[in-house]
Scaffold this motif. Structure first.
Motif, PDB file in Angstrom:
ATOM      1  N   ILE A   5      71.465  -1.068  62.136  1.00  0.00           N
ATOM      2  CA  ILE A   5      72.018  -1.966  62.117  1.00  0.00           C
ATOM      3  C   ILE A   5      71.289  -2.089  63.755  1.00  0.00           C
ATOM      4  O   ILE A   5      72.068  -1.855  64.569  1.00  0.00           O
ATOM      5  N   TYR A   6      70.292  -3.388  63.806  1.00  0.00           N
ATOM      6  CA  TYR A   6      70.047  -3.791  64.843  1.00  0.00           C
ATOM      7  C   TYR A   6      71.113  -4.993  64.974  1.00  0.00           C
ATOM      8  O   TYR A   6      70.244  -6.425  63.929  1.00  0.00           O
ATOM      9  N   TYR A   7      70.948  -5.289  66.230  1.00  0.00           N
ATOM     10  CA  TYR A   7      72.022  -6.821  66.691  1.00  0.00           C
ATOM     11  C   TYR A   7      70.712  -7.210  67.850  1.00  0.00           C
ATOM     12  O   TYR A   7      70.724  -6.595  69.044  1.00  0.00           O
ATOM     13  N   HIS A   8      70.682  -8.547  67.541  1.00  0.00           N
ATOM     14  CA  HIS A   8      70.009  -9.112  68.599  1.00  0.00           C
ATOM     15  C   HIS A   8      70.969 -10.431  69.406  1.00  0.00           C
ATOM     16  O   HIS A   8      71.611 -11.696  69.028  1.00  0.00           O
ATOM     17  N   LEU A   9      70.726 -10.033  70.323  1.00  0.00           N
ATOM     18  CA  LEU A   9      71.852 -10.371  71.230  1.00  0.00           C
ATOM     19  C   LEU A   9      71.891 -11.855  72.215  1.00  0.00           C
ATOM     20  O   LEU A   9      70.768 -12.300  72.475  1.00  0.00           O
ATOM     21  N   PRO A  10      73.109 -13.050  72.263  1.00  0.00           N
ATOM     22  CA  PRO A  10      72.401 -14.280  73.168  1.00  0.00           C
ATOM     23  C   PRO A  10      72.828 -14.226  74.379  1.00  0.00           C
ATOM     24  O   PRO A  10      73.177 -12.843  74.883  1.00  0.00           O
ATOM     25  N   SER A  41      67.621  -6.373  70.395  1.00  0.00           N
ATOM     26  CA  SER A  41      66.481  -7.496  71.560  1.00  0.00           C
ATOM     27  C   SER A  41      68.607  -8.317  72.451  1.00  0.00           C
ATOM     28  O   SER A  41      69.335  -8.466  72.079  1.00  0.00           O
ATOM     29  N   ILE A  42      67.370  -8.908  73.029  1.00  0.00           N
ATOM     30  CA  ILE A  42      68.513  -9.729  73.912  1.00  0.00           C
ATOM     31  C   ILE A  42      67.347 -11.546  73.863  1.00  0.00           C
ATOM     32  O   ILE A  42      66.784 -11.324  74.569  1.00  0.00           O
ATOM     33  N   TYR A  43      68.180 -12.147  73.569  1.00  0.00           N
ATOM     34  CA  TYR A  43      67.137 -13.646  73.388  1.00  0.00           C
ATOM     35  C   TYR A  43      67.814 -14.297  74.951  1.00  0.00           C
ATOM     36  O   TYR A  43      69.023 -14.475  74.623  1.00  0.00           O
ATOM     37  N   SER A  76      64.264  -4.604  74.601  1.00  0.00           N
ATOM     38  CA  SER A  76      63.605  -5.697  74.378  1.00  0.00           C
ATOM     39  C   SER A  76      64.284  -7.462  73.992  1.00  0.00           C
ATOM     40  O   SER A  76      65.450  -7.891  74.515  1.00  0.00           O
ATOM     41  N   ALA A  77      63.196  -8.613  75.269  1.00  0.00           N
ATOM     42  CA  ALA A  77      63.542  -9.610  75.340  1.00  0.00           C
ATOM     43  C   ALA A  77      62.785 -10.655  74.996  1.00  0.00           C
ATOM     44  O   ALA A  77      61.707 -10.179  74.425  1.00  0.00           O
ATOM     45  N   ARG A  78      63.202 -11.356  74.593  1.00  0.00           N
ATOM     46  CA  ARG A  78      63.070 -12.183  73.477  1.00  0.00           C
ATOM     47  C   ARG A  78      63.175 -13.896  74.275  1.00  0.00           C
ATOM     48  O   ARG A  78      64.320 -13.854  74.342  1.00  0.00           O
ATOM     49  N   LEU A  79      62.055 -14.584  74.328  1.00  0.00           N
ATOM     50  CA  LEU A  79      61.634 -15.210  74.912  1.00  0.00           C
ATOM     51  C   LEU A  79      61.854 -17.079  73.861  1.00  0.00           C
ATOM     52  O   LEU A  79      61.457 -16.903  73.128  1.00  0.00           O
ATOM     53  N   THR A  80      63.037 -17.253  73.874  1.00  0.00           N
ATOM     54  CA  THR A  80      63.422 -18.877  73.201  1.00  0.00           C
ATOM     55  C   THR A  80      62.672 -19.608  73.764  1.00  0.00           C
ATOM     56  O   THR A  80      63.264 -21.027  74.268  1.00  0.00           O
ATOM     57  N   PHE A  81      61.388 -20.133  73.505  1.00  0.00           N
ATOM     58  CA  PHE A  81      60.007 -20.849  73.045  1.00  0.00           C
ATOM     59  C   PHE A  81      60.280 -21.989  72.181  1.00  0.00           C
ATOM     60  O   PHE A  81      59.718 -21.866  71.033  1.00  0.00           O
ATOM     61  N   SER A  82      61.602 -21.907  71.654  1.00  0.00           N
ATOM     62  CA  SER A  82      61.932 -23.100  70.238  1.00  0.00           C
ATOM     63  C   SER A  82      61.776 -24.856  70.089  1.00  0.00           C
ATOM     64  O   SER A  82      61.583 -24.739  69.071  1.00  0.00           O
ATOM     65  N   ASN A  83      61.356 -24.630  71.562  1.00  0.00           N
ATOM     66  CA  ASN A  83      61.385 -26.516  70.786  1.00  0.00           C
ATOM     67  C   ASN A  83      59.840 -27.043  69.834  1.00  0.00           C
ATOM     68  O   ASN A  83      58.621 -26.165  69.949  1.00  0.00           O
ATOM     69  N   SER A  84      60.302 -28.123  69.341  1.00  0.00           N
ATOM     70  CA  SER A  84      59.743 -28.593  67.671  1.00  0.00           C
ATOM     71  C   SER A  84      58.876 -28.938  68.024  1.00  0.00           C
ATOM     72  O   SER A  84      57.886 -29.512  67.390  1.00  0.00           O
ATOM     73  N   LEU A  85      58.559 -30.224  69.381  1.00  0.00           N
ATOM     74  CA  LEU A  85      57.867 -31.458  69.844  1.00  0.00           C
ATOM     75  C   LEU A  85      57.165 -31.376  71.053  1.00  0.00           C
ATOM     76  O   LEU A  85      56.517 -31.830  71.525  1.00  0.00           O
ATOM     77  N   LEU A  86      56.076 -29.691  71.195  1.00  0.00           N
ATOM     78  CA  LEU A  86      55.431 -30.109  71.724  1.00  0.00           C
ATOM     79  C   LEU A  86      53.551 -30.408  71.363  1.00  0.00           C
ATOM     80  O   LEU A  86      53.415 -30.275  70.744  1.00  0.00           O
ATOM     81  N   ARG A  87      53.621 -30.672  72.253  1.00  0.00           N
ATOM     82  CA  ARG A  87      52.126 -31.315  72.112  1.00  0.00           C
ATOM     83  C   ARG A  87      50.787 -30.805  73.928  1.00  0.00           C
ATOM     84  O   ARG A  87      51.023 -29.569  74.272  1.00  0.00           O
ATOM     85  N   ASN A  88      50.196 -30.865  73.322  1.00  0.00           N
ATOM     86  CA  ASN A  88      48.583 -29.769  74.341  1.00  0.00           C
ATOM     87  C   ASN A  88      49.091 -30.262  75.546  1.00  0.00           C
ATOM     88  O   ASN A  88      48.478 -29.134  75.872  1.00  0.00           O
ATOM     89  N   GLU A  89      49.345 -31.368  76.177  1.00  0.00           N
ATOM     90  CA  GLU A  89      49.683 -31.536  77.735  1.00  0.00           C
ATOM     91  C   GLU A  89      50.838 -30.617  78.050  1.00  0.00           C
ATOM     92  O   GLU A  89      50.615 -30.083  78.883  1.00  0.00           O
ATOM     93  N   HIS A  90      51.646 -29.993  76.884  1.00  0.00           N
ATOM     94  CA  HIS A  90      52.495 -29.155  77.518  1.00  0.00           C
ATOM     95  C   HIS A  90      52.365 -27.690  77.737  1.00  0.00           C
ATOM     96  O   HIS A  90      52.851 -26.813  78.671  1.00  0.00           O
ATOM     97  N   LEU A  91      50.810 -27.699  77.243  1.00  0.00           N
ATOM     98  CA  LEU A  91      51.155 -25.733  77.734  1.00  0.00           C
ATOM     99  C   LEU A  91      50.275 -25.664  78.545  1.00  0.00           C
ATOM    100  O   LEU A  91      50.178 -24.302  78.589  1.00  0.00           O
ATOM    101  N   ASN A 108      58.394   0.028  78.465  1.00  0.00           N
ATOM    102  CA  ASN A 108      57.892   0.421  77.216  1.00  0.00           C
ATOM    103  C   ASN A 108      58.079  -0.141  76.218  1.00  0.00           C
ATOM    104  O   ASN A 108      57.885   0.164  74.830  1.00  0.00           O
ATOM    105  N   THR A 109      58.969  -1.187  76.876  1.00  0.00           N
ATOM    106  CA  THR A 109      59.480  -2.115  75.197  1.00  0.00           C
ATOM    107  C   THR A 109      58.655  -2.717  74.706  1.00  0.00           C
ATOM    108  O   THR A 109      58.960  -4.148  76.094  1.00  0.00           O
ATOM    109  N   GLU A 110      58.147  -3.234  73.601  1.00  0.00           N
ATOM    110  CA  GLU A 110      57.630  -4.642  72.910  1.00  0.00           C
ATOM    111  C   GLU A 110      58.494  -5.872  73.011  1.00  0.00           C
ATOM    112  O   GLU A 110      60.034  -5.906  72.779  1.00  0.00           O
ATOM    113  N   ASN A 111      58.394  -6.750  74.233  1.00  0.00           N
ATOM    114  CA  ASN A 111      59.027  -8.218  74.300  1.00  0.00           C
ATOM    115  C   ASN A 111      58.507  -9.228  72.822  1.00  0.00           C
ATOM    116  O   ASN A 111      57.408  -8.929  72.343  1.00  0.00           O
ATOM    117  N   GLY A 112      59.096 -10.198  72.709  1.00  0.00           N
ATOM    118  CA  GLY A 112      58.776 -11.663  72.223  1.00  0.00           C
ATOM    119  C   GLY A 112      58.771 -12.827  72.247  1.00  0.00           C
ATOM    120  O   GLY A 112      59.251 -13.193  73.017  1.00  0.00           O
TER     121      GLY A 112
END
Length: 299
Positions: A5-10, A41-43, A76-91, A108-112
């Motif tokens: 079982i894989y836990y993804h931790l905050p 992972s830790i996110y 594994s590190a996960r970056l929480t980039f879950s902003n739902s309102l992004l526009r082109n100028e924010h990229l 050596n570990t994949e990050n997400g």
């Protein structure tokens, strides 16, 4: 239980000091912890992060220190980039692009990337192809047919449905194995099960991360004044506990479980890890190793 079982931790950035103590303990004393669980992972995200979503204002540790710790313990590190309102100028945001450059190839570990916006998804795929992607629970996917459509998308290695799909066991069991391995359940949500405003709550956080001047979201839950309590989360109809994982979900072929808590304190994060990962006979031992001081006064 043979299945891992894989836990993804905050708290990737929010609880750096905590994980700096916990990770060596987890590595050096595997006998304290269930042999069927691992840290998947830790996110998290820095407190000031334009692309961030889900939580705002938490996480002030240096990205370089965080990357170094994850690399040292091969987590594994996960970056929480879950902003739902992004526009082109924010990229073109320099800070977020620097984070991507730092974490894309960190050992050596994949990050997400935990992501909501398809606009940002395409941008990161093009410029930082070393990441994998996780479809964020901030999408509030509550209809099972919509969940299946999300699972079908090749863009995502994992999909986190709304916690109110957790107990749709008959439909979950009918999923093909490939989709089961892409499913990541949010276990310990304390949000009101009947909440009809969850998406607006996440959008409010997205606006704040973008620097917009907006009022705080007023939670509609009748229990909002109590704040987060793990004991209350355990009573939530969507709660997934260790017995559920071992006896219901794992036998059906599900391996991935997300623990929420980026905006909480490290003491309650420890309680989560004690409950989900630590053998009962070693829980006091782990508490002592983490923070217990014989002269400690709580008040």
């Amino acid at each position: 239980m043979k299945q891992i079982i894989y836990y993804h931790l905050p708290g990737l950035f929010e609880f750096y000091d905590f994980y700096k103590v916990f990770l060596p303990l987890f590595r050096e004393h595997k006998e304290y912890f269930y042999d069927w669980c691992e840290i998947g992972s830790i996110y998290g995200a820095p407190g000031v992060c334009l692309w961030g979503g889900g939580r705002v204002g938490f996480g002030d540790e240096s990205p370089q220190n965080v990357a170094s710790l994850m690399r040292e313990y091969n987590v594994s590190a996960r970056l929480t980039f879950s902003n739902s309102l992004l526009r082109n100028e924010h990229l073109s945001d320099k800070f977020c692009n620097k984070l991507c450059a730092l974490f894309e190839k960190n050992g050596n570990t994949e990050n997400g990337i935990i992501i909501h916006s398809d606009l940002l998804l395409e941008y990161i795929k093009d410029r930082y192809p070393g990441f994998f992607f996780v479809s964020s629970t901030t999408k509030v996917i509550t209809e099972f047919d919509n969940f299946i459509e999300e699972l079908k998308r090749d863009d995502f290695r994992f999909v986190v449905p709304d916690f109110r799909l957790n107990k749709e066991l008959q439909q979950l069991e009918s999923l093909p194995d490939k989709m089961k391995q892409k499913t990541e359940f949010l276990c310990n949500e304390c949000c009101w099960y009947g909440c009809y405003d969850r998406k607006k709550c996440y959008e409010n956080v997205s606006r704040k991360n973008l620097g917009e001047n907006c009022d705080d979201h007023i939670c509609v839950s009748p229990y909002a004044s109590k704040g987060y309590r793990f004991s209350d989360a355990m009573k939530n109809p969507g709660f997934i506990g260790t017995d559920d994982i071992c006896n219901i979900y794992a036998p059906k072929g599900f391996s991935h479980y997300k623990i929420e808590g980026r905006s909480l304190g490290s003491a309650i994060i420890l309680e989560f890890l004690l409950y989900y990962m630590t053998k009962p006979e070693y829980q006091l031992k782990v508490r002592e190793e983490i923070y217990l001081d014989s002269t400690l006064d709580l008040f």
